[in-house]
Design a protein around this motif. Sequence first.
Motif, PDB file in Angstrom:
ATOM      1  N   ALA A  34       0.834  -1.206   0.000  1.00  0.00           N
ATOM      2  CA  ALA A  34       0.000   0.000   0.000  1.00  0.00           C
ATOM      3  C   ALA A  34       0.869   1.256   0.000  1.00  0.00           C
ATOM      4  N   VAL A  35       0.274   2.343  -0.449  1.00  0.00           N
ATOM      5  CA  VAL A  35       0.973   3.641  -0.489  1.00  0.00           C
ATOM      6  C   VAL A  35       0.233   4.635   0.393  1.00  0.00           C
ATOM      7  N   ASN A  36       0.878   5.775   0.630  1.00  0.00           N
ATOM      8  CA  ASN A  36       0.272   6.875   1.398  1.00  0.00           C
ATOM      9  C   ASN A  36      -0.118   6.456   2.813  1.00  0.00           C
ATOM     10  N   CYS A  37       0.700   5.566   3.392  1.00  0.00           N
ATOM     11  CA  CYS A  37       0.512   5.152   4.796  1.00  0.00           C
ATOM     12  C   CYS A  37      -0.839   4.475   5.031  1.00  0.00           C
ATOM     13  N   THR A  38      -1.347   3.797   4.012  1.00  0.00           N
ATOM     14  CA  THR A  38      -2.613   3.080   4.163  1.00  0.00           C
ATOM     15  C   THR A  38      -2.412   1.600   4.471  1.00  0.00           C
ATOM     16  N   GLY A  39      -1.168   1.157   4.595  1.00  0.00           N
ATOM     17  CA  GLY A  39      -0.862  -0.227   4.947  1.00  0.00           C
ATOM     18  C   GLY A  39       0.286  -0.264   5.927  1.00  0.00           C
ATOM     19  N   PHE A  40       0.932  -1.415   6.029  1.00  0.00           N
ATOM     20  CA  PHE A  40       2.059  -1.572   6.941  1.00  0.00           C
ATOM     21  C   PHE A  40       3.334  -1.010   6.319  1.00  0.00           C
ATOM     22  N   THR A  41       4.137  -0.372   7.159  1.00  0.00           N
ATOM     23  CA  THR A  41       5.420   0.164   6.708  1.00  0.00           C
ATOM     24  C   THR A  41       6.567  -0.704   7.208  1.00  0.00           C
ATOM     25  N   SER A  42       6.716  -0.828   8.524  1.00  0.00           N
ATOM     26  CA  SER A  42       7.788  -1.633   9.107  1.00  0.00           C
ATOM     27  C   SER A  42       7.370  -2.047  10.511  1.00  0.00           C
ATOM     28  N   VAL A  43       6.855  -3.255  10.623  1.00  0.00           N
ATOM     29  CA  VAL A  43       6.326  -3.751  11.897  1.00  0.00           C
ATOM     30  C   VAL A  43       7.462  -4.266  12.772  1.00  0.00           C
ATOM     31  N   PHE A  44       7.465  -3.824  14.030  1.00  0.00           N
ATOM     32  CA  PHE A  44       8.456  -4.308  14.984  1.00  0.00           C
ATOM     33  C   PHE A  44       7.924  -5.499  15.772  1.00  0.00           C
ATOM     34  N   ARG A  45       6.902  -5.255  16.601  1.00  0.00           N
ATOM     35  CA  ARG A  45       6.406  -6.336  17.456  1.00  0.00           C
ATOM     36  C   ARG A  45       4.889  -6.301  17.561  1.00  0.00           C
ATOM     37  N   MET A  46       4.341  -7.418  18.091  1.00  0.00           N
ATOM     38  CA  MET A  46       2.907  -7.579  18.213  1.00  0.00           C
ATOM     39  C   MET A  46       2.590  -8.119  19.606  1.00  0.00           C
ATOM     40  N   SER A  47       1.368  -7.832  20.067  1.00  0.00           N
ATOM     41  CA  SER A  47       0.888  -8.383  21.333  1.00  0.00           C
ATOM     42  C   SER A  47      -0.594  -8.688  21.184  1.00  0.00           C
ATOM     43  N   ILE A  48      -0.988  -9.939  21.435  1.00  0.00           N
ATOM     44  CA  ILE A  48      -2.372 -10.368  21.255  1.00  0.00           C
ATOM     45  C   ILE A  48      -3.069 -10.380  22.609  1.00  0.00           C
ATOM     46  N   ASP A  49      -4.235  -9.717  22.690  1.00  0.00           N
ATOM     47  CA  ASP A  49      -4.986  -9.738  23.940  1.00  0.00           C
ATOM     48  C   ASP A  49      -5.827 -11.016  24.021  1.00  0.00           C
ATOM     49  N   HIS A  50      -6.472 -11.240  25.167  1.00  0.00           N
ATOM     50  CA  HIS A  50      -7.176 -12.509  25.355  1.00  0.00           C
ATOM     51  C   HIS A  50      -8.487 -12.583  24.584  1.00  0.00           C
ATOM     52  N   CYS A  51      -8.869 -11.506  23.914  1.00  0.00           N
ATOM     53  CA  CYS A  51     -10.060 -11.515  23.065  1.00  0.00           C
ATOM     54  C   CYS A  51      -9.733 -11.807  21.601  1.00  0.00           C
ATOM     55  N   GLY A  52      -8.476 -12.048  21.307  1.00  0.00           N
ATOM     56  CA  GLY A  52      -8.100 -12.372  19.936  1.00  0.00           C
ATOM     57  C   GLY A  52      -7.859 -11.176  19.054  1.00  0.00           C
ATOM     58  N   VAL A  53      -7.510 -10.053  19.661  1.00  0.00           N
ATOM     59  CA  VAL A  53      -7.114  -8.871  18.887  1.00  0.00           C
ATOM     60  C   VAL A  53      -5.603  -8.717  18.997  1.00  0.00           C
ATOM     61  N   MET A  54      -4.939  -8.642  17.862  1.00  0.00           N
ATOM     62  CA  MET A  54      -3.495  -8.462  17.830  1.00  0.00           C
ATOM     63  C   MET A  54      -3.194  -6.977  17.660  1.00  0.00           C
ATOM     64  N   TRP A  55      -2.441  -6.441  18.618  1.00  0.00           N
ATOM     65  CA  TRP A  55      -2.014  -5.047  18.573  1.00  0.00           C
ATOM     66  C   TRP A  55      -0.626  -5.015  17.950  1.00  0.00           C
ATOM     67  N   VAL A  56      -0.524  -4.341  16.823  1.00  0.00           N
ATOM     68  CA  VAL A  56       0.676  -4.362  15.981  1.00  0.00           C
ATOM     69  C   VAL A  56       1.344  -2.993  16.042  1.00  0.00           C
ATOM     70  N   LEU A  57       2.625  -2.985  16.360  1.00  0.00           N
ATOM     71  CA  LEU A  57       3.388  -1.739  16.451  1.00  0.00           C
ATOM     72  C   LEU A  57       4.210  -1.553  15.185  1.00  0.00           C
ATOM     73  N   ASP A  58       3.813  -0.572  14.397  1.00  0.00           N
ATOM     74  CA  ASP A  58       4.476  -0.247  13.129  1.00  0.00           C
ATOM     75  C   ASP A  58       5.306   1.016  13.334  1.00  0.00           C
ATOM     76  N   SER A  59       6.602   0.920  13.113  1.00  0.00           N
ATOM     77  CA  SER A  59       7.500   2.051  13.363  1.00  0.00           C
ATOM     78  C   SER A  59       7.338   3.171  12.349  1.00  0.00           C
ATOM     79  N   GLY A  60       6.853   2.840  11.152  1.00  0.00           N
ATOM     80  CA  GLY A  60       6.740   3.834  10.097  1.00  0.00           C
ATOM     81  C   GLY A  60       8.048   4.183   9.425  1.00  0.00           C
TER      82      GLY A  60
END
Length: 426
Positions: free
Chosen positions: A114-140
């Motif tokens: 994707a372009v114009n910051c509409t997708g992933f740029t450079s993902v460092f780490r992830m953390s999944i909560d107990h409800c099945g949602v993954m929180w993704v940290l993208d450094s940009g």
Amino acid sequence: MEKILLSLVLWSILATSFGYGQIASKAPLGTLYRWKQIDYEYPSAQARQQAINNRQFIQANVIPLGVERWKDRVFISTPRWKSGTPATLSTVPIGASTESPLLKPYPNWDWHNAVNCTGFTSVFRMSIDHCGVMWVLDSGQVDAFEAPRQLCPPTLYAINVETDTVLGSYPIPAEFVLQNSLITNLVVDSRDARCRDLHVYIADAWRFGLIVFRLADAAFWRFSHYSFYPEPLLSNYTLHGLNYQWSDGLFGMSLGKVQQGDRSLYYHSMSSSLEFVVKTSVIRDPARVSNSVGEFALLGDSRGANGQVSAAAIDRNGVMFFNLISRDSIGCWDTRKPYTTQNLVVVAQNNETMIFPNDLRLDHEVPQMGWIITNRLPMYQFNLIDPNAFNYRVMFLNPAAAVQNSLCQPEILKSPDNQGVLLVSN
């Protein structure tokens, strides 16, 4: 019941076969997959070759960094630290038939092109909560090890891993991203059964700050503390004959159990031998945290020389596991006991398979398992990776087996005859 049965089936797979080897069910640590170099699942061989020809895929430049697990999949991040990393977040199945499975870009290739910051740029780490949602940290940021470029703001993504749907993206406000920030790690804190009361704690390792995100109103705030800084002498590393200097501050974070409506956040700088703790009620209140310097406390003893730790996590029994990056090891500590050298124990060590254990996560399954990425990061940074050796591994840890008959076993309150290997001896 269905979830428990699925977890038991997966545990049976892990306990008996890993595509290229057999592991006893009582083994505390094993290798799920290993790679000499990372490769991806392209739509076709022609698409892969075209990516190589266009230098969109330079295999030697791809490194796995973050790891998470949800049910029958393992999630792996590959940050765009050098040019030629075509996708920055991928999955592999738990039960692949090969020792080096192809990474499948997640949730699909479109998110990585994707372009114009509409997708992933450079993902460092992830953390999944107990409800099945993954929180993704993208450094940009891309090309951090070559010619760094900040293409997009650092962003927190929320993804439903049951439906593979991106639920939302939350750019970190510019006022909380300082010049030369390295926003590199995160941990999710949820007290509510439906994950409504949820906060994410995000570490800035180079500008020594903690950023807090509150889901209820999508608010961010940031603060600093002197305990977030590195120790000068621990900023000098030696690993397998390679000497290098990193001045990384706040990095590893782990959460204790909820007690009387509060819980502890344990944390440390990477270039440090010290562990600290603060009540999350302090950092979850933006008005309180600025006036709470005294509520950040040193836990106890230093981990000593070569005591640098990357990631850490606490299991359901209250045992912290942590990656000793300068010792090719994983340590443990029972959080009910004093943080003393006598209570810090090495539970796994290997000078070949565990060179630079970088990330460590504990999943939400029954029985609970730990997941570790080892990636020889210093060798990668200085272009010393041997393409003919196995450099990258996803490893699994059985927490109960790892601490059995050691001072980390919660039932053992006094020193037994067989107390395991002490992390630091007197």
